[in-house]
Design an enzyme around this catalytic site. Structure first.
Site, PDB file in Angstrom:
ATOM      1  CG  ASP A   1      -0.874   0.311   8.292  1.00  0.00           C
ATOM      2  OD1 ASP A   1      -1.548   1.260   8.745  1.00  0.00           O
ATOM      3  OD2 ASP A   1       0.300   0.435   7.899  1.00  0.00           O
TER       4      ASP A   1
ATOM      5  CE  LYS B   1       0.850   1.189   4.489  1.00  0.00           C
ATOM      6  NZ  LYS B   1       1.581   2.410   4.926  1.00  0.00           N
TER       7      LYS B   1
END
Length: 279
Positions: free
Chosen positions: A139, A14
């Site tokens: 996350d 990401k």
């Protein structure tokens, strides 16, 4: 054997398209605003269910004891939550650099949860998996949710967001940034005023960790100055990977061809959907 036991399970990296620190909770955790977007640089996991309940990491990472590995911890947390008596052999092909702010460990953990939910036939909803994942790392829930997202809180309050899916060049200078050192630094900005999604789309954002990371890690500073010659260099998360947006693959590839040794780089495409979202 489960019909999907032989398949490869992707775990994408990401990018944080910006990262603002807007405050601090009483427990010391920082309150953030950020936008997560996936990219098509992926780790790959092979998971083989076991009947004896054992959790084995077949490909241990350098310096990471198997019992501390996020993949093993994710499998154990799912066992405990569900009461499942099955186990798993885990084989990981690592491509996302460690300590680069690209979420590789969190993504690996999320993919383990998503895959074992099916391989162990648990049928837990994604919301339950996200709750398990949050205890492993802030996350993890965005990878479980599977959509590019506007995030607040410690990164766990997610709102899906549609973004352009451009080409990026990611540069890894080899600096494994210690997140605790960045968040504990006295010069870190911790009071950026909160913004709205529309202001993010206007481009008036940055990464509050950038100045501290550049100060603490000269290699990141050097890579930032090099990448800035080709576009707006940005830090992902707390680093140490940097990225810049390009209009097309050819422009990003041209910059990659000039990358100084021994740095590593990847030309990647932004993704708004996790590869396992519709799987």
């Amino acid at each position: 054997m489960h019909p999907e036991a032989a398949r490869a399970w992707p775990a994408p990296a990401k990018l944080n398209l910006f990262l603002h620190i807007v405050g601090r909770r009483a427990d010391g955790y920082h309150l953030l605003q950020t936008v997560f977007q996936f990219v098509d640089l992926c780790d790959t996991l092979h998971l083989t269910p076991r009947a004896d309940g054992a959790l084995r990491m077949l490909t241990p990472l350098p310096g990471v004891p198997p019992e501390q590995d996020l993949c093993v911890r994710a499998a154990r947390a799912l066992q405990v939550h569900s009461g499942c008596r099955q186990g798993v052999d885990i084989a990981l092909t690592k491509r996302v650099p460690m300590g680069g702010g690209l979420g590789g460990g969190s993504s690996d953990a999320a993919t383990v949860l998503l895959a074992l939910n099916r391989l162990w036939d648990l049928r837990l909803p994604r919301e339950a998996l996200a709750g398990i994942g949050l205890a492993l790392g802030a996350d993890v829930p965005v990878f479980i949710g599977g959509r590019a997202a506007w995030a607040e809180g410690v990164g766990e309050r997610l709102t899906p967001i549609e973004l352009d899916q451009p080409w990026y060049l990611i540069v890894d200078c080899g600096a494994a940034v210690a997140t605790a050192a960045v968040f504990g630094h006295p010069k870190l900005t911790r009071n950026t005023p909160p913004i709205t999604i529309s202001r993010f789309r206007d481009g008036t954002t940055g990464n509050d960790c950038l100045a501290v990371v550049r100060q603490l890690y000269p290699a990141v500073d050097a890579a930032y100055r090099w990448l800035s010659r080709y576009g707006r260099a940005q830090l992902s998360g707390t680093g140490g990977s940097l990225f810049a947006r390009f209009e097309g693959h050819a422009q990003a590839a041209q910059a990659l061809a000039a990358l100084p040794a021994p740095w590593r780089g990847w030309v990647v495409r932004g993704l708004n959907r996790h590869p396992l979202l519709d799987d």
